[in-house]
Design a protein around this motif. Sequence first.
Motif, short mmCIF file in Angstrom:
data_model
loop_
_atom_site.label_atom_id
_atom_site.label_comp_id
_atom_site.label_asym_id
_atom_site.label_seq_id
_atom_site.Cartn_x
_atom_site.Cartn_y
_atom_site.Cartn_z
N GLU A 1 21.58 -86.92 12.54
CA GLU A 1 21.62 -85.48 12.80
C GLU A 1 22.55 -85.17 13.96
O GLU A 1 23.33 -84.22 13.92
N GLN A 2 22.49 -85.97 15.01
CA GLN A 2 23.37 -85.78 16.15
C GLN A 2 24.82 -85.97 15.73
O GLN A 2 25.70 -85.22 16.15
N LEU A 3 25.08 -86.95 14.90
CA LEU A 3 26.44 -87.18 14.40
C LEU A 3 26.93 -85.99 13.58
O LEU A 3 28.06 -85.54 13.74
N ARG A 4 26.07 -85.46 12.73
CA ARG A 4 26.43 -84.30 11.92
C ARG A 4 26.74 -83.10 12.81
O ARG A 4 27.73 -82.39 12.60
N GLN A 5 25.92 -82.87 13.83
CA GLN A 5 26.15 -81.76 14.75
C GLN A 5 27.46 -81.93 15.51
O GLN A 5 28.20 -80.97 15.72
N ARG A 6 27.74 -83.16 15.92
CA ARG A 6 29.00 -83.42 16.64
C ARG A 6 30.19 -83.16 15.74
O ARG A 6 31.19 -82.58 16.16
N GLU A 7 30.11 -83.58 14.47
CA GLU A 7 31.21 -83.34 13.54
C GLU A 7 31.41 -81.84 13.30
O GLU A 7 32.54 -81.37 13.22
N GLU A 8 30.31 -81.10 13.20
CA GLU A 8 30.41 -79.64 13.06
C GLU A 8 31.06 -79.01 14.27
O GLU A 8 31.90 -78.12 14.16
N GLN A 9 30.65 -79.47 15.45
CA GLN A 9 31.22 -78.95 16.70
C GLN A 9 32.71 -79.28 16.77
O GLN A 9 33.52 -78.42 17.09
N LYS B 1 34.70 -76.97 14.54
CA LYS B 1 34.88 -75.65 15.17
C LYS B 1 35.96 -75.71 16.24
O LYS B 1 36.84 -74.85 16.30
N PHE B 2 35.92 -76.75 17.06
CA PHE B 2 36.88 -76.88 18.15
C PHE B 2 38.31 -76.98 17.64
O PHE B 2 39.20 -76.30 18.13
N TRP B 3 38.56 -77.87 16.65
CA TRP B 3 39.94 -78.02 16.20
C TRP B 3 40.41 -76.79 15.44
O TRP B 3 41.58 -76.43 15.49
N MET B 4 39.50 -76.11 14.72
CA MET B 4 39.90 -74.88 14.01
C MET B 4 40.35 -73.81 15.00
O MET B 4 41.39 -73.18 14.81
N VAL B 5 39.57 -73.62 16.06
CA VAL B 5 39.93 -72.61 17.07
C VAL B 5 41.20 -73.04 17.80
O VAL B 5 42.11 -72.23 18.02
N ALA B 6 41.28 -74.32 18.19
CA ALA B 6 42.46 -74.81 18.91
C ALA B 6 43.73 -74.67 18.06
O ALA B 6 44.76 -74.19 18.56
N LEU B 7 43.66 -75.06 16.79
CA LEU B 7 44.84 -74.90 15.93
C LEU B 7 45.17 -73.43 15.71
O LEU B 7 46.34 -73.07 15.60
N GLY B 8 44.15 -72.58 15.65
CA GLY B 8 44.39 -71.14 15.53
C GLY B 8 45.16 -70.61 16.72
O GLY B 8 46.09 -69.80 16.57
N VAL B 9 44.81 -71.06 17.92
CA VAL B 9 45.52 -70.65 19.13
C VAL B 9 46.97 -71.16 19.07
O VAL B 9 47.91 -70.42 19.38
N TYR B 10 47.15 -72.40 18.65
CA TYR B 10 48.50 -72.97 18.56
C TYR B 10 49.37 -72.21 17.54
O TYR B 10 50.50 -71.83 17.85
N THR B 11 48.82 -71.98 16.33
CA THR B 11 49.63 -71.30 15.31
C THR B 11 49.96 -69.87 15.72
O THR B 11 51.06 -69.39 15.47
N LYS B 12 49.03 -69.21 16.38
CA LYS B 12 49.28 -67.84 16.85
C LYS B 12 50.39 -67.82 17.91
O LYS B 12 51.27 -66.97 17.88
N ALA B 13 50.35 -68.79 18.82
CA ALA B 13 51.36 -68.85 19.89
C ALA B 13 52.76 -69.10 19.34
O ALA B 13 53.75 -68.67 19.93
N TYR C 1 47.83 -84.43 17.63
CA TYR C 1 47.71 -83.31 18.56
C TYR C 1 46.76 -83.68 19.69
O TYR C 1 45.87 -84.52 19.52
N PHE C 2 46.95 -83.03 20.82
CA PHE C 2 46.02 -83.10 21.94
C PHE C 2 45.48 -81.70 22.15
O PHE C 2 46.24 -80.73 22.11
N ALA C 3 44.19 -81.60 22.40
CA ALA C 3 43.60 -80.32 22.74
C ALA C 3 42.62 -80.51 23.89
O ALA C 3 41.96 -81.54 24.00
N GLU C 4 42.58 -79.49 24.75
CA GLU C 4 41.59 -79.42 25.81
C GLU C 4 40.89 -78.08 25.65
O GLU C 4 41.55 -77.04 25.62
N VAL C 5 39.57 -78.14 25.51
CA VAL C 5 38.79 -76.93 25.32
C VAL C 5 37.60 -76.97 26.27
O VAL C 5 37.23 -78.02 26.79
N HIS C 6 37.01 -75.80 26.48
CA HIS C 6 35.76 -75.73 27.24
C HIS C 6 34.70 -76.46 26.43
O HIS C 6 34.66 -76.35 25.21
N TYR C 7 33.86 -77.22 27.11
CA TYR C 7 32.87 -78.04 26.39
C TYR C 7 31.90 -77.21 25.56
O TYR C 7 31.29 -77.71 24.62
N ASP C 8 31.78 -75.93 25.87
CA ASP C 8 30.89 -75.05 25.12
C ASP C 8 31.71 -73.92 24.50
O ASP C 8 31.38 -72.74 24.64
#
Length: 158
Positions: free
Chosen positions: A13-21, A24-36, A79-86
Motif C-alpha cells: 500500500e505504501q508503494l502504491r501511494q508513493r507511485e501515485e504521489q 502527480k509530481f511528474w505530471m505537475v512538473a512536466l506541465g510547468v516545463y511545457t508551459k514555460a 529530466y531532473f525535477a525539484e518540488v516541494h515535498y507536499d
Amino acid sequence: MAVRKSSLTLSEEQLRQREEQDRKFWMVALGVYTKAYNMQPTELEFVEVKERNLIDESGAGYLHFNFLVKGLDGKNTMYFAEVHYDLEDEDDVFLCTPLGEDDLKPSEKNDQALCKACQHEAKDLIHPNCGSFLGGHRRICSLLRWDSSDDDDDYEII
C-alpha cells in the motif's frame, strides 16, 4: 503468519501511494516545463521515475527526482525535477529541466553544483550542473547521538 501478511500488505500500500504521489509530481512538473517553453503537454510522454530523494533542510522539504520522458521524436530524455515535498500545485515546482550530456560528465562546474543531500542518500540521482535547485546545497546532519555514560537521557544533535 498473519502478522507478516499484514505488514506485507502495508508495504504494498505504501508503494502504491508513493507511485501515485510520484505520478502527480511528474505530471505537475512536466506541465510547468511545457508551459514555460510554449509546448503542448502531449509533446512529452512520461516513461518512468528513475531516482528520487526526499530532503529535509531545517524544516524545508524538497523532493529531487529523475525521470525519463519520451519526446515526439521517440527519443528518451532524462529530466531532473525539484518540488516541494507536499506538492499542491504549479507553485510547488521549483525546477523541472531536461538533463544534457554536460550534466552527466564529471567537471569542476558539476562539483560546485553537487547536491550534498543526494550525494549521500541517492548517489545515482543526477542534478543539472547549473546548480539551480534549492535544496541540498548545505550538508544537514539530522542524526542524534545518545551518550549512554550519562545518567540523564541527554541527546545531542550532531
